[in-house]
Motif scaffolding. Structure first.
Motif, PDB file in Angstrom:
ATOM      1  N   VAL A   1      35.132  23.089 -36.884  1.00  0.00           N
ATOM      2  CA  VAL A   1      36.338  22.899 -35.735  1.00  0.00           C
ATOM      3  C   VAL A   1      37.078  21.994 -35.970  1.00  0.00           C
ATOM      4  N   THR A   2      36.847  20.872 -36.549  1.00  0.00           N
ATOM      5  CA  THR A   2      37.710  19.702 -36.556  1.00  0.00           C
ATOM      6  C   THR A   2      39.081  20.213 -37.520  1.00  0.00           C
ATOM      7  N   LEU A   3      38.767  20.915 -38.642  1.00  0.00           N
ATOM      8  CA  LEU A   3      39.805  21.441 -39.611  1.00  0.00           C
ATOM      9  C   LEU A   3      40.564  22.563 -38.930  1.00  0.00           C
ATOM     10  N   LYS A   4      40.198  23.287 -38.181  1.00  0.00           N
ATOM     11  CA  LYS A   4      40.852  24.240 -37.643  1.00  0.00           C
ATOM     12  C   LYS A   4      41.645  24.110 -36.482  1.00  0.00           C
ATOM     13  N   CYS A   5      41.148  22.994 -35.912  1.00  0.00           N
ATOM     14  CA  CYS A   5      41.976  22.127 -34.701  1.00  0.00           C
ATOM     15  C   CYS A   5      43.201  21.457 -35.320  1.00  0.00           C
ATOM     16  N   LEU A   6      43.127  20.903 -36.581  1.00  0.00           N
ATOM     17  CA  LEU A   6      44.114  20.424 -37.289  1.00  0.00           C
ATOM     18  C   LEU A   6      45.087  21.507 -37.864  1.00  0.00           C
ATOM     19  N   ALA A   7      44.538  22.612 -38.369  1.00  0.00           N
ATOM     20  CA  ALA A   7      45.527  23.680 -38.747  1.00  0.00           C
ATOM     21  C   ALA A   7      46.379  24.330 -37.705  1.00  0.00           C
ATOM     22  N   LEU A   8      45.425  24.492 -36.511  1.00  0.00           N
ATOM     23  CA  LEU A   8      46.288  25.188 -35.641  1.00  0.00           C
ATOM     24  C   LEU A   8      47.495  24.389 -34.949  1.00  0.00           C
ATOM     25  N   ALA A   9      47.319  22.845 -34.701  1.00  0.00           N
ATOM     26  CA  ALA A   9      48.359  22.087 -34.553  1.00  0.00           C
ATOM     27  C   ALA A   9      49.377  22.002 -35.352  1.00  0.00           C
ATOM     28  N   LEU A  10      48.995  21.998 -36.513  1.00  0.00           N
ATOM     29  CA  LEU A  10      50.270  22.144 -37.765  1.00  0.00           C
ATOM     30  C   LEU A  10      51.038  23.577 -37.726  1.00  0.00           C
ATOM     31  N   THR A  11      50.094  24.580 -37.541  1.00  0.00           N
ATOM     32  CA  THR A  11      50.759  26.095 -37.372  1.00  0.00           C
ATOM     33  C   THR A  11      51.778  25.999 -36.239  1.00  0.00           C
ATOM     34  N   TRP A  12      51.339  25.427 -35.192  1.00  0.00           N
ATOM     35  CA  TRP A  12      52.287  25.493 -33.911  1.00  0.00           C
ATOM     36  C   TRP A  12      53.431  24.783 -34.111  1.00  0.00           C
ATOM     37  N   ARG A  13      53.508  23.758 -35.028  1.00  0.00           N
ATOM     38  CA  ARG A  13      54.486  22.913 -35.354  1.00  0.00           C
ATOM     39  C   ARG A  13      55.464  23.643 -36.053  1.00  0.00           C
ATOM     40  N   TRP A  14      54.789  24.055 -37.129  1.00  0.00           N
ATOM     41  CA  TRP A  14      55.719  24.746 -38.215  1.00  0.00           C
ATOM     42  C   TRP A  14      55.906  26.220 -37.972  1.00  0.00           C
ATOM     43  N   ARG A  15      55.712  26.920 -36.557  1.00  0.00           N
ATOM     44  CA  ARG A  15      55.567  27.998 -36.693  1.00  0.00           C
ATOM     45  C   ARG A  15      56.826  29.062 -36.832  1.00  0.00           C
ATOM     46  N   HIS A  16      58.135  28.538 -36.566  1.00  0.00           N
ATOM     47  CA  HIS A  16      59.189  28.864 -36.712  1.00  0.00           C
ATOM     48  C   HIS A  16      59.891  28.881 -38.111  1.00  0.00           C
ATOM     49  N   ARG A  17      59.105  27.912 -38.945  1.00  0.00           N
ATOM     50  CA  ARG A  17      59.539  27.679 -40.705  1.00  0.00           C
ATOM     51  C   ARG A  17      58.869  28.548 -41.361  1.00  0.00           C
ATOM     52  N   LEU A  18      57.611  29.055 -40.898  1.00  0.00           N
ATOM     53  CA  LEU A  18      56.715  29.831 -41.726  1.00  0.00           C
ATOM     54  C   LEU A  18      57.241  31.364 -41.657  1.00  0.00           C
ATOM     55  N   GLY A  19      58.004  31.755 -40.742  1.00  0.00           N
ATOM     56  CA  GLY A  19      58.349  33.164 -40.789  1.00  0.00           C
ATOM     57  C   GLY A  19      57.394  33.883 -39.915  1.00  0.00           C
ATOM     58  N   ALA A  20      57.788  35.452 -40.069  1.00  0.00           N
ATOM     59  CA  ALA A  20      56.864  36.304 -39.494  1.00  0.00           C
ATOM     60  C   ALA A  20      56.612  36.038 -38.390  1.00  0.00           C
ATOM     61  N   LEU A  21      57.322  35.537 -37.217  1.00  0.00           N
ATOM     62  CA  LEU A  21      56.912  35.031 -36.110  1.00  0.00           C
ATOM     63  C   LEU A  21      58.163  35.608 -35.143  1.00  0.00           C
ATOM     64  N   ARG A  22      57.648  36.545 -34.121  1.00  0.00           N
ATOM     65  CA  ARG A  22      58.631  37.191 -33.223  1.00  0.00           C
ATOM     66  C   ARG A  22      58.682  36.206 -32.022  1.00  0.00           C
TER      67      ARG A  22
END
Length: 415
Positions: free
Chosen positions: A394-415
């Motif tokens: 749970v802790t690791l997934k929360c960290l991953a989700l927060a970082l994904t949200w922060r980088w979402r426009h840089r990762l690509g494939a997001l409409r």
């Protein structure tokens, strides 16, 4: 490399078939081996964890080199075929050990099996990125590979119970069955999927370092590593959790099968969601599902088989997204030409192996330090096991989700 024509459905399926024995091999390495050597052969959890950590880190650092070799030669098929005997023999030695097998046996056979697995897997994944001609086709290729892979892990989860009166006997017989399964799948994939043309590209070793200058690639590697650790911690401890928290060891095989079948069934849903929202948004949705499910798992106790079965279904569905979407995002970053695909997937496999190594190398000694041992019957030991199994992910997934949200426009494939 020139763009390839659109793939026929049969070619996509033929490519995916080899994912079945590769995943079939991966499940025992990460799920059954810790309990086989700690429970049946009497090694301590700390010793097994340390060996897994050391062997997998050594194995991980070879992955970028294997990727470079495939890029350099431009001929992935021969390298894959050359490595398959090492994978087969390593699996046989690991899962059918003599009664006198000790730490040295475990270490050497892990290195052999994982090295063979790595050479096949790195080039297989890079080949998939090179095959596809566009983002939608890449998703189809990755989904085919991971769909067959999930069928492989379902078989690997169920067969030890079916093939033997005890787990050790079942694993040994399953190891012998792995040999013809690998040979048949390799024949289908290597003859049925089109080989990419890259001979003479002369990729320099410096290309291994150049791909690390891509910031979006580094961001994706970080997220992939966090997700890998979040999945590997419960994978390393689930059999102990079923035995000593749920209290139903005989249900382990069916529960694992349900988990992976749910992952396979969920793949088409994630593909459709990725088409509608984008791959990154779909991946974030799966992270939220995992967080909720593992938080629930922490509350379970003795006899909660049905509730844990529901958790296996939901977490298995989230697994499907973790398997299909990150490599599809990476394939989009690499682009249609596939330039540096082997280098990228070499680093990709390195991160996957390091995350798995850290998860096993930290989770098992942590359980040992918290007073848990297989078969423990004290409440504090069971709570420690439940905490490591559920709350660490749970802790690791929360960290991953927060970082994904922060980088979402840089990762690509997001409409």
């Amino acid at each position: 490399m020139s763009a390839l024509p659109a793939l026929r459905t049969g070619q996509v399926l033929a490519y995916g078939v080899l994912g079945l024995p590769l995943a079939f091999a991966a499940l025992p390495l990460y799920v059954y081996v810790p309990r086989l050597y700690a429970g049946n052969l009497g090694l301590s959890l700390s010793v097994v964890g340390a060996i897994l950590l050391g062997a997998r880190i050594f194995d991980a650092v070879t992955d970028p080199v294997f990727g470079w070799i495939g890029d350099r030669s431009g001929r992935r098929g021969p390298w894959m075929a050359l490595a398959m005997p090492a994978l087969a023999l390593g699996m046989l030695g690991l899962l059918a050990p003599p009664a006198s097998a000790g730490p040295a046996w475990l270490l050497v056979l892990l290195v052999v099996a994982c090295a063979g697995y790595s050479m096949v897997s790195v080039n297989y994944h890079a080949w998939g990125a090179e095959l596809a001609s566009g983002p939608a086709e890449r998703t189809r290729v990755m989904a085919s590979r991971e769909g067959f892979g999930l069928l492989g892990v379902v078989l690997a989860a169920a067969l030890p119970t079916v093939l033997g009166h005890d787990e050790a006997t079942g694993l040994a017989r399953m190891a012998w069955g792995f040999l013809p399964l690998l040979a048949l799948a390799a024949a289908v994939t290597l003859t049925g999927a089109p080989m990419t043309s890259g001979r003479g590209r002369g990729v320099p070793l410096a290309a291994m370092g150049r791909v690390l200058r891509r910031r979006d690639f580094i961001r994706l590697l970080v997220l992939f590593g966090l997700g890998g650790m979040a999945a590997a911690v419960p994978a390393s401890t689930v059999l102990f959790f079923i035995d000593d928290v749920i209290g139903r060891p005989q249900a382990a095989g069916p529960l694992l099968a349900v988990y992976f079948m749910a992952g396979a069934a969920g793949l088409p849903l994630w593909v459709r969601l990725a088409d509608r929202l984008g791959k990154v948004a779909a991946w974030m949705t799966s992270m939220g599902l995992s967080i909720a499910v593992f938080a629930w798992a922490f509350t379970l106790g003795a006899g909660d088989v049905v509730a844990f079965g529901v958790i296996c279904v939901l977490s298995g569905m989230a697994l499907g997204a973790d398997l299909a979407l990150p490599p599809a995002i990476l394939a989009d970053q690499i682009g249609a030409g596939g330039a540096g695909a082997g280098a990228c997937f070499g680093w990709w496999n390195l991160v996957a192996k390091v995350s798995l190594a850290l998860a096993a190398g930290l989770a098992l000694p942590l359980l040992d330090g918290l007073g848990y041992a297989p078969g423990a019957d004290g409440d504090s030991a069971r709570r420690a096991l439940a905490g490591v199994y559920a709350l660490v992910p749970v802790t690791l997934k929360c960290l991953a989700l927060a970082l994904t949200w922060r980088w979402r426009h840089r990762l690509g494939a997001l409409r």
